[in-house]
Design a protein around this motif. Structure first.
Motif, PDB file in Angstrom:
ATOM      1  N   TYR A  39      43.750  16.990 -26.937  1.00 23.27           N
ATOM      2  CA  TYR A  39      42.604  16.365 -26.287  1.00 23.27           C
ATOM      3  C   TYR A  39      42.277  15.001 -26.884  1.00 23.27           C
ATOM      4  O   TYR A  39      42.152  14.861 -28.097  1.00 23.27           O
ATOM      5  CB  TYR A  39      41.396  17.296 -26.407  1.00 23.27           C
ATOM      6  N   THR A  40      42.140  14.011 -26.036  1.00 14.64           N
ATOM      7  CA  THR A  40      41.746  12.670 -26.455  1.00 14.64           C
ATOM      8  C   THR A  40      40.418  12.329 -25.789  1.00 14.64           C
ATOM      9  O   THR A  40      40.240  12.567 -24.596  1.00 14.64           O
ATOM     10  CB  THR A  40      42.814  11.628 -26.058  1.00 14.64           C
ATOM     11  N   GLN A  41      39.502  11.787 -26.588  1.00 17.45           N
ATOM     12  CA  GLN A  41      38.191  11.363 -26.095  1.00 17.45           C
ATOM     13  C   GLN A  41      38.201   9.841 -25.960  1.00 17.45           C
ATOM     14  O   GLN A  41      38.830   9.156 -26.767  1.00 17.45           O
ATOM     15  CB  GLN A  41      37.107  11.777 -27.085  1.00 17.45           C
ATOM     16  N   HIS A  42      37.495   9.325 -24.973  1.00 20.37           N
ATOM     17  CA  HIS A  42      37.457   7.884 -24.738  1.00 20.37           C
ATOM     18  C   HIS A  42      36.013   7.404 -24.664  1.00 20.37           C
ATOM     19  O   HIS A  42      35.116   8.182 -24.347  1.00 20.37           O
ATOM     20  CB  HIS A  42      38.159   7.545 -23.421  1.00 20.37           C
ATOM     21  N   GLY A  43      35.840   6.128 -24.913  1.00 21.41           N
ATOM     22  CA  GLY A  43      34.519   5.538 -24.788  1.00 21.41           C
ATOM     23  C   GLY A  43      34.596   4.024 -24.789  1.00 21.41           C
ATOM     24  O   GLY A  43      35.688   3.445 -24.818  1.00 21.41           O
ATOM     25  N   GLU A  44      33.440   3.406 -24.741  1.00 19.19           N
ATOM     26  CA  GLU A  44      33.333   1.946 -24.714  1.00 19.19           C
ATOM     27  C   GLU A  44      32.465   1.476 -25.862  1.00 19.19           C
ATOM     28  O   GLU A  44      31.608   2.213 -26.348  1.00 19.19           O
ATOM     29  CB  GLU A  44      32.725   1.500 -23.392  1.00 19.19           C
ATOM     30  N   TRP A  45      32.674   0.232 -26.301  1.00 16.19           N
ATOM     31  CA  TRP A  45      31.866  -0.358 -27.356  1.00 16.19           C
ATOM     32  C   TRP A  45      31.613  -1.823 -27.045  1.00 16.19           C
ATOM     33  O   TRP A  45      32.367  -2.454 -26.291  1.00 16.19           O
ATOM     34  CB  TRP A  45      32.532  -0.191 -28.725  1.00 16.19           C
ATOM     35  N   ARG A  46      30.558  -2.335 -27.645  1.00 16.17           N
ATOM     36  CA  ARG A  46      30.184  -3.743 -27.448  1.00 16.17           C
ATOM     37  C   ARG A  46      29.351  -4.180 -28.643  1.00 16.17           C
ATOM     38  O   ARG A  46      28.408  -3.501 -29.026  1.00 16.17           O
ATOM     39  CB  ARG A  46      29.371  -3.897 -26.171  1.00 16.17           C
ATOM     40  N   VAL A  47      29.715  -5.318 -29.245  1.00  8.55           N
ATOM     41  CA  VAL A  47      28.934  -5.906 -30.330  1.00  8.55           C
ATOM     42  C   VAL A  47      28.678  -7.372 -30.011  1.00  8.55           C
ATOM     43  O   VAL A  47      29.465  -8.015 -29.322  1.00  8.55           O
ATOM     44  CB  VAL A  47      29.624  -5.779 -31.711  1.00  8.55           C
ATOM     45  N   VAL A  48      27.562  -7.874 -30.522  1.00 10.41           N
ATOM     46  CA  VAL A  48      27.175  -9.265 -30.304  1.00 10.41           C
ATOM     47  C   VAL A  48      26.926  -9.912 -31.662  1.00 10.41           C
ATOM     48  O   VAL A  48      26.298  -9.309 -32.536  1.00 10.41           O
ATOM     49  CB  VAL A  48      25.894  -9.341 -29.430  1.00 10.41           C
ATOM     50  N   ARG A  49      27.414 -11.143 -31.821  1.00 10.30           N
ATOM     51  CA  ARG A  49      27.194 -11.890 -33.052  1.00 10.30           C
ATOM     52  C   ARG A  49      25.734 -12.311 -33.134  1.00 10.30           C
ATOM     53  O   ARG A  49      25.193 -12.873 -32.174  1.00 10.30           O
ATOM     54  CB  ARG A  49      28.109 -13.112 -33.102  1.00 10.30           C
ATOM     55  N   LYS A  50      25.124 -12.023 -34.270  1.00  8.51           N
ATOM     56  CA  LYS A  50      23.720 -12.411 -34.474  1.00  8.51           C
ATOM     57  C   LYS A  50      23.654 -13.911 -34.714  1.00  8.51           C
ATOM     58  O   LYS A  50      24.489 -14.466 -35.437  1.00  8.51           O
ATOM     59  CB  LYS A  50      23.134 -11.677 -35.679  1.00  8.51           C
ATOM     60  N   ARG A  51      22.696 -14.537 -34.110  1.00 11.48           N
ATOM     61  CA  ARG A  51      22.463 -15.978 -34.323  1.00 11.48           C
ATOM     62  C   ARG A  51      21.553 -16.153 -35.520  1.00 11.48           C
ATOM     63  O   ARG A  51      20.590 -15.438 -35.688  1.00 11.48           O
ATOM     64  CB  ARG A  51      21.810 -16.603 -33.090  1.00 11.48           C
ATOM     65  N   SER A  52      21.893 -17.124 -36.399  1.00 15.15           N
ATOM     66  CA  SER A  52      21.052 -17.338 -37.582  1.00 15.15           C
ATOM     67  C   SER A  52      19.811 -18.117 -37.251  1.00 15.15           C
ATOM     68  O   SER A  52      19.668 -18.836 -36.391  1.00 15.15           O
ATOM     69  CB  SER A  52      21.767 -18.106 -38.667  1.00 15.15           C
TER      70      SER A  52
ATOM     71  N   GLU B  89      27.711 -12.049 -38.481  1.00 16.80           N
ATOM     72  CA  GLU B  89      27.160 -10.690 -38.485  1.00 16.80           C
ATOM     73  C   GLU B  89      27.159 -10.175 -37.052  1.00 16.80           C
ATOM     74  O   GLU B  89      26.686 -10.855 -36.150  1.00 16.80           O
ATOM     75  CB  GLU B  89      25.740 -10.692 -39.027  1.00 16.80           C
ATOM     76  N   TRP B  90      27.669  -8.982 -36.871  1.00 23.57           N
ATOM     77  CA  TRP B  90      27.820  -8.385 -35.556  1.00 23.57           C
ATOM     78  C   TRP B  90      27.066  -7.062 -35.504  1.00 23.57           C
ATOM     79  O   TRP B  90      27.108  -6.281 -36.449  1.00 23.57           O
ATOM     80  CB  TRP B  90      29.292  -8.128 -35.255  1.00 23.57           C
ATOM     81  N   GLU B  91      26.396  -6.824 -34.397  1.00 19.55           N
ATOM     82  CA  GLU B  91      25.687  -5.559 -34.179  1.00 19.55           C
ATOM     83  C   GLU B  91      25.886  -5.125 -32.737  1.00 19.55           C
ATOM     84  O   GLU B  91      25.947  -5.966 -31.843  1.00 19.55           O
ATOM     85  CB  GLU B  91      24.186  -5.711 -34.443  1.00 19.55           C
ATOM     86  N   GLY B  92      25.970  -3.820 -32.541  1.00 15.46           N
ATOM     87  CA  GLY B  92      26.108  -3.334 -31.180  1.00 15.46           C
ATOM     88  C   GLY B  92      26.107  -1.824 -31.112  1.00 15.46           C
ATOM     89  O   GLY B  92      25.637  -1.147 -32.023  1.00 15.46           O
ATOM     90  N   GLN B  93      26.675  -1.319 -30.035  1.00 20.49           N
ATOM     91  CA  GLN B  93      26.635   0.109 -29.719  1.00 20.49           C
ATOM     92  C   GLN B  93      27.986   0.575 -29.212  1.00 20.49           C
ATOM     93  O   GLN B  93      28.791  -0.223 -28.738  1.00 20.49           O
ATOM     94  CB  GLN B  93      25.617   0.362 -28.594  1.00 20.49           C
ATOM     95  N   TYR B  94      28.191   1.870 -29.291  1.00 20.83           N
ATOM     96  CA  TYR B  94      29.318   2.505 -28.628  1.00 20.83           C
ATOM     97  C   TYR B  94      28.779   3.724 -27.892  1.00 20.83           C
ATOM     98  O   TYR B  94      27.713   4.246 -28.221  1.00 20.83           O
ATOM     99  CB  TYR B  94      30.421   2.918 -29.618  1.00 20.83           C
ATOM    100  N   SER B  95      29.511   4.164 -26.882  1.00 20.90           N
ATOM    101  CA  SER B  95      29.104   5.374 -26.164  1.00 20.90           C
ATOM    102  C   SER B  95      30.313   5.964 -25.440  1.00 20.90           C
ATOM    103  O   SER B  95      31.285   5.270 -25.161  1.00 20.90           O
ATOM    104  CB  SER B  95      27.993   5.078 -25.157  1.00 20.90           C
ATOM    105  N   SER B  96      30.192   7.259 -25.161  1.00 20.27           N
ATOM    106  CA  SER B  96      31.234   7.963 -24.419  1.00 20.27           C
ATOM    107  C   SER B  96      30.568   8.862 -23.392  1.00 20.27           C
ATOM    108  O   SER B  96      29.767   9.733 -23.740  1.00 20.27           O
ATOM    109  CB  SER B  96      32.088   8.808 -25.362  1.00 20.27           C
ATOM    110  N   VAL B  97      30.908   8.657 -22.141  1.00 26.38           N
ATOM    111  CA  VAL B  97      30.418   9.532 -21.076  1.00 26.38           C
ATOM    112  C   VAL B  97      31.020  10.918 -21.255  1.00 26.38           C
ATOM    113  O   VAL B  97      30.360  11.930 -21.034  1.00 26.38           O
ATOM    114  CB  VAL B  97      30.761   8.942 -19.688  1.00 26.38           C
ATOM    115  N   GLU B  98      32.286  10.982 -21.700  1.00 26.09           N
ATOM    116  CA  GLU B  98      32.984  12.261 -21.874  1.00 26.09           C
ATOM    117  C   GLU B  98      32.282  13.178 -22.868  1.00 26.09           C
ATOM    118  O   GLU B  98      32.164  14.374 -22.636  1.00 26.09           O
ATOM    119  CB  GLU B  98      34.415  12.029 -22.374  1.00 26.09           C
TER     120      GLU B  98
END
Length: 167
Positions: free
Chosen positions: A154-167, A39-48
């Motif tokens: 126009y192309t928009q860019h951003g970053e994302w990061r997810v972390v595997r949940k530990r059981s 199971e993975w959870e995380g966030q994404y964001s774009s400064v643009e």
């Protein structure tokens, strides 16, 4: 006002979770796909664009498909007004959150890439197409994404990061 934003966000998140997402094919060698199990959870964001949101997906060990969604955060959406929105009187207009399905994932040698379902760009009310790529390091997947309109341009860019949940 913050309470209304929090309630709107919670409502959107619960609505997104209410209907299970369809299975997403994960293409790659069985050993590469196995590295993504969990199971993975995380966030994404774009400064643009100023947009951000959450990412959730799950890959059952021994399978080659995933279930997951990206939720565009309604609080952040409310900070940008689309053409035709009434002027805010010192307050951001809150729009509902938007669940975006993950359509396809490819994994090879610790690298992942894929695409999201087309979704409505809240700024222009037109279709937006998004691809992503990243790398697996331990229990963290992170990378970049690019979104573009059907007509190109126009192309928009951003970053994302997810972390595997530990059981």
């Amino acid at each position: 006002m913050l309470k209304r934003i929090a309630v709107a966000g919670l409502t959107a998140a619960l609505a997104a979770c209410a209907a299970p997402s369809p299975p997403v094919p994960v293409v790659g060698a069985a050993s590469d796909v196995a590295q993504l199990a969990g199971e993975w959870e995380g966030q994404y964001s774009s400064v643009e664009t100023g947009r951000s949101g959450s990412i959730v997906f799950h890959i059952v060990p021994g399978t080659d498909s995933s279930h997951g969604d990206v939720l565009m955060d309604p609080a952040v959406l409310g900070l940008r007004r689309a053409a035709g929105d009434p002027p805010a009187v010192g307050q951001p207009a809150v729009r509902p959150g938007q669940a975006i399905g993950i359509t396809f994932v490819r994994v090879a040698g610790g690298r992942v890439s894929g695409r999201l379902d087309p979704y409505t760009d809240p700024d222009c009310s037109c279709p937006l197409y998004t691809t992503f790529e990243g790398a697996l390091k331990g229990d963290t997947l992170s990378g970049t994404y690019s979104s573009h309109h059907e007509t190109g341009g126009y192309t928009q860019h951003g970053e994302w990061r997810v972390v595997r949940k530990r059981s």
